[in-house]
Design an enzyme around this catalytic site. Structure first.
Site, PDB file in Angstrom:
ATOM      1  N   LYS A 263      54.355  38.789  34.168  1.00  0.00           N
ATOM      2  CA  LYS A 263      53.057  38.131  34.362  1.00  0.00           C
ATOM      3  C   LYS A 263      53.191  36.999  35.383  1.00  0.00           C
ATOM      4  O   LYS A 263      53.988  36.079  35.193  1.00  0.00           O
ATOM      5  CB  LYS A 263      52.542  37.579  33.028  1.00  0.00           C
ATOM      6  CG  LYS A 263      51.272  36.718  33.156  1.00  0.00           C
ATOM      7  CD  LYS A 263      50.748  36.265  31.791  1.00  0.00           C
ATOM      8  CE  LYS A 263      49.588  35.277  31.927  1.00  0.00           C
ATOM      9  NZ  LYS A 263      49.080  34.801  30.628  1.00  0.00           N
ATOM     10  N   LYS A 275      39.995  26.184  29.471  1.00  0.00           N
ATOM     11  CA  LYS A 275      40.864  25.529  28.481  1.00  0.00           C
ATOM     12  C   LYS A 275      40.513  24.046  28.374  1.00  0.00           C
ATOM     13  O   LYS A 275      39.991  23.476  29.323  1.00  0.00           O
ATOM     14  CB  LYS A 275      42.336  25.649  28.922  1.00  0.00           C
ATOM     15  CG  LYS A 275      42.916  27.045  28.839  1.00  0.00           C
ATOM     16  CD  LYS A 275      44.365  27.065  29.320  1.00  0.00           C
ATOM     17  CE  LYS A 275      44.961  28.460  29.273  1.00  0.00           C
ATOM     18  NZ  LYS A 275      45.125  29.002  27.913  1.00  0.00           N
ATOM     19  N   GLU A 347      43.566  36.578  30.176  1.00  0.00           N
ATOM     20  CA  GLU A 347      43.638  37.207  31.507  1.00  0.00           C
ATOM     21  C   GLU A 347      44.947  37.957  31.725  1.00  0.00           C
ATOM     22  O   GLU A 347      44.990  38.923  32.476  1.00  0.00           O
ATOM     23  CB  GLU A 347      43.447  36.154  32.597  1.00  0.00           C
ATOM     24  CG  GLU A 347      44.703  35.365  33.020  1.00  0.00           C
ATOM     25  CD  GLU A 347      45.294  34.495  31.916  1.00  0.00           C
ATOM     26  OE1 GLU A 347      44.588  34.227  30.923  1.00  0.00           O
ATOM     27  OE2 GLU A 347      46.469  34.112  32.026  1.00  0.00           O
ATOM     28  N   ARG A 349      46.716  39.982  29.955  1.00  0.00           N
ATOM     29  CA  ARG A 349      46.725  41.402  29.583  1.00  0.00           C
ATOM     30  C   ARG A 349      45.958  42.259  30.575  1.00  0.00           C
ATOM     31  O   ARG A 349      46.246  43.450  30.738  1.00  0.00           O
ATOM     32  CB  ARG A 349      46.189  41.554  28.155  1.00  0.00           C
ATOM     33  CG  ARG A 349      44.803  41.027  27.961  1.00  0.00           C
ATOM     34  CD  ARG A 349      44.476  40.761  26.509  1.00  0.00           C
ATOM     35  NE  ARG A 349      45.077  39.509  26.025  1.00  0.00           N
ATOM     36  CZ  ARG A 349      44.927  39.029  24.795  1.00  0.00           C
ATOM     37  NH1 ARG A 349      44.221  39.697  23.900  1.00  0.00           N
ATOM     38  NH2 ARG A 349      45.487  37.900  24.453  1.00  0.00           N
TER      39      ARG A 349
HETATM   40  N1  BES Z   1      48.704  31.756  29.257  1.00  0.00           N
HETATM   41  C1  BES Z   1      48.004  31.757  28.026  1.00  0.00           C
HETATM   42  C2  BES Z   1      48.929  31.760  26.811  1.00  0.00           C
HETATM   43  C3  BES Z   1      49.782  30.547  26.569  1.00  0.00           C
HETATM   44  C4  BES Z   1      49.373  29.577  25.693  1.00  0.00           C
HETATM   45  C5  BES Z   1      51.027  30.421  27.149  1.00  0.00           C
HETATM   46  C6  BES Z   1      50.170  28.492  25.420  1.00  0.00           C
HETATM   47  C7  BES Z   1      51.826  29.335  26.890  1.00  0.00           C
HETATM   48  C8  BES Z   1      51.397  28.366  26.012  1.00  0.00           C
HETATM   49  C9  BES Z   1      47.116  32.987  27.920  1.00  0.00           C
HETATM   50  O1  BES Z   1      46.582  33.434  29.108  1.00  0.00           O
HETATM   51  C10 BES Z   1      45.987  32.630  27.030  1.00  0.00           C
HETATM   52  O2  BES Z   1      45.228  31.765  27.396  1.00  0.00           O
HETATM   53  N2  BES Z   1      45.891  33.283  25.877  1.00  0.00           N
HETATM   54  C11 BES Z   1      44.864  33.027  24.952  1.00  0.00           C
HETATM   55  C12 BES Z   1      44.344  34.348  24.451  1.00  0.00           C
HETATM   56  C13 BES Z   1      43.087  34.249  23.637  1.00  0.00           C
HETATM   57  C14 BES Z   1      41.943  33.751  24.489  1.00  0.00           C
HETATM   58  C15 BES Z   1      42.777  35.587  23.059  1.00  0.00           C
HETATM   59  C16 BES Z   1      45.463  32.212  23.811  1.00  0.00           C
HETATM   60  O3  BES Z   1      46.623  32.416  23.450  1.00  0.00           O
HETATM   61  O4  BES Z   1      44.761  31.321  23.328  1.00  0.00           O
HETATM   62 ZN    ZN Z   2      47.619  33.004  30.790  1.00  0.00          ZN
HETATM   63 MN    MN Z   3      44.777  32.440  29.607  1.00  0.00          MN
END
Ligand code: BES
Ligand code: ZN
Ligand code: MN
Length: 496
Positions: A263, A275, A347, A349
């Site tokens: 990724k 976020k 994003e 996935r």
């Molecule tokens: N890059 C993030 C995941 C992440 C979170 C990596 C904290 C490292 C530390 C990913 O793209 C994301 O935002 N995932 C969301 C998914 C959700 C919206 C279904 C998440 O984990 O909150």
């Molecule tokens: Zn991410």
């Molecule tokens: Mn994300």
């Protein structure tokens, strides 16, 4: 300065200090592979200094043999068998102490063992950890740290270890150090510096430096032609052009074919599903999976492994803007499957879905992907291991075993069919996000939809281990380079 750093088995001149790790109630000198006369002198010195091996103990004195000017006994506590993090922390303390004392040439004697590792594996682990303990990322600092660095670590051989063994270990350690540092540097570079385009340039540079790799970059047009609707959707809110970086290692008559997918989100703001601002800066690390793939490709080339290995890095920036994807949008990934974008922050996935589908053209036996994919994985496992999912238990077991022995641990998590039902969409083949529950697993279930048939696949969620928000158990703050050693070792073992 990294290139000054050397690992040697035979010191060219007297070391500034010889560090000897010691657990209480044991004689750390007995197993040292040095002449009896010298050993006797060291033992007498130890007796005079009286180190007890207690945790935190650092006892120094003049070194009675020519090998070094000083000797320091480093207490590790009662057990001669330590956890990974304990040994790592002790080694970091040694390196820090040496730096503080301006001991630039040091010797290391590590007569201890790590839980779950053989003696030889423990030695290699200690060597690697000592070798990467001087890491800093000072690229953007006007004042560099270079003068404070140790420039030589000499490993003192132990019983049963020949000069040849040691040389091999040192060579492997040097190689891993370079690749881990590459991965860490890439991870640590901020989003304005490491754009998708800069990541592509870094891949080309790496390939040029190490030789034997072919790098192809798919830009906007090619991604459109390949119908990579996920990558295009993620990037459409950003001013940066998305890319797919393809790094190929194609030996003659390869024994296997493996694709590694990483990724490469160079910054993840969350997009329209933005976020919270607190901590958002950490999302410059959302390309740690790509960094792992870069590091592994480097070692694969350097080792000239007789396996076809292809690194695929879908890379984009996830930003909110008037052109960004919106919740509710329906997009079509390269596999032809349609996705309702429930949350633009899920994003990773979308990008990975395209890349995993694209992997089919390399006829892989095995596909491994690496991604800082979910916060849920960090909730489940913290920072001690990566979450491992996939469609092949035997493959997962093999990866987990290697992870234990190299100090990059992975823990299996389930991908029961039921998890995919969490992603049911009223309007499309699937949604990109479920509810909060089982967040790491629904992400894995999403990826599974895009895996080519008959491929053994494992997914590493490295959100908790790819970077660290603080120094943790002897690991540095920032990018860790997690996975480089594990995957390189796995690939090497495929030949057995
Ligand atoms: N890059 C993030 C995941 C992440 C979170 C990596 C904290 C490292 C530390 C990913 O793209 C994301 O935002 N995932 C969301 C998914 C959700 C919206 C279904 C998440 O984990 O909150
Ligand atoms: Zn991410
Ligand atoms: Mn994300």
């Amino acid at each position: 300065m990294a290139d000054l750093y050397q690992l040697r088995s035979t010191p060219e001149e007297s070391l500034d200090c010889l560090y000897v790790l010691q657990c209480s109630g044991s004689d750390p000198l007995s197993k040292l592979e040095i002449p009896t006369k010298e050993k006797r002198a060291l033992k007498a010195k130890a007796k005079a200094l009286g180190p007890r091996g207690e945790p935190g103990e650092l006892i120094s004195g003049e070194c009675p043999i020519d090998m070094a000017h000083r000797i320091t006994f480093v207490g590790v506590g009662e057990e001669c068998e330590l956890s990974q993090s304990k040994l790592r922390t002790v080694l970091h303390r040694v390196m820090r102490q040496a730096t503080k004392n301006r001991e630039y040439q040091i010797g290391l004697a590590v007569p201890v063992r790590v839980h779950g590792m053989s003696e030889a594996e423990s030695r290699l682990f200690a060597l690697r950890e000592a070798a990467v303990a001087d890491y800093t990322f000072d690229h953007f600092k006007s004042k560099k740290n270079e003068f404070d660095k140790i420039d030589g670590v000499h490993i003192i051989p132990f019983s049963g270890e020949t000069e040849k063994d040691l040389d091999e270990h040192l060579q492997a350690t040097r190689m891993f150090r370079t690749s881990v540092y590459l991965a860490r540097d890439l991870s640590n570079r901020p989003g304005n510096d490491l754009t998708p385009e800069a990541l592509a340039s870094a891949a080309k540079e790496m390939a040029e430096e190490v030789g034997g790799l072919r790098v192809t970059i798919l830009g906007l047009k090619e991604l459109q032609k390949e119908k990579c609707g996920g990558i295009l959707a993620v990037s459409q809110g950003s001013a940066e052009e998305p890319k797919m970086i393809v790094i190929e290692h194609r030996p003659k008559k390869p024994k296997k074919s493996v694709v590694l997918v990483g990724k490469g989100v160079t910054f993840d703001s969350g997009g329209i599903s933005i976020k919270p601002s607190a901590g958002m800066g950490w999302m410059k690390y959302d390309m740690a999976g790509a960094a792992t793939v870069m590091g592994v490709m480097r070692t694969v080339a350097e080792l000239e492994l007789p396996i076809k290995v292809v690194g695929l890095i879908p890379t984009a920036e996830n930003m909110p803007s008037g052109t960004a994807i919106k919740p509710g949008d329906i997009i079509t990934l390269a596999s032809g499957k349609t996705v309702e974008v429930d949350n633009t922050d899920a994003e990773g996935r979308l990008l990975l879905g395209d890349a995993l589908h694209y992997s089919a053209r390399f006829n892989p036996d095995i596909v491994l992907d690496f991604a800082t994919l979910t916060g849920a994985c960090v909730v489940a496992l913290g920072h001690e291991c990566a979450g491992l999912m996939g469609n092949d238990r035997e493959l997962q077991d093999r990866l987990a075993t290697i992870g234990d022995t190299v100090g990059e641990r992975v823990w299996p998590m389930p991908l029961y069919d039921e998890y995919f039902s969490y992603l049911k969409s009223e309007w499309a083949d699937m949604k990109n996000a479920g509810s909060r529950w089982g967040g790491a697993l629904t992400a894995g279930a999403f990826l599974k939809q895009h895996i080519p048939e008959k491929v053994s696949w494992a997914h590493f969620d490295i959100a908790g281990v790819g970077y660290l928000e603080d120094e943790h158990n002897g690991q540095p703050k920032g990018g860790t380079g997690f996975g480089v050693v594990l995957v390189s070792t796995f690939l090497k073992n495929l030949l057995k």
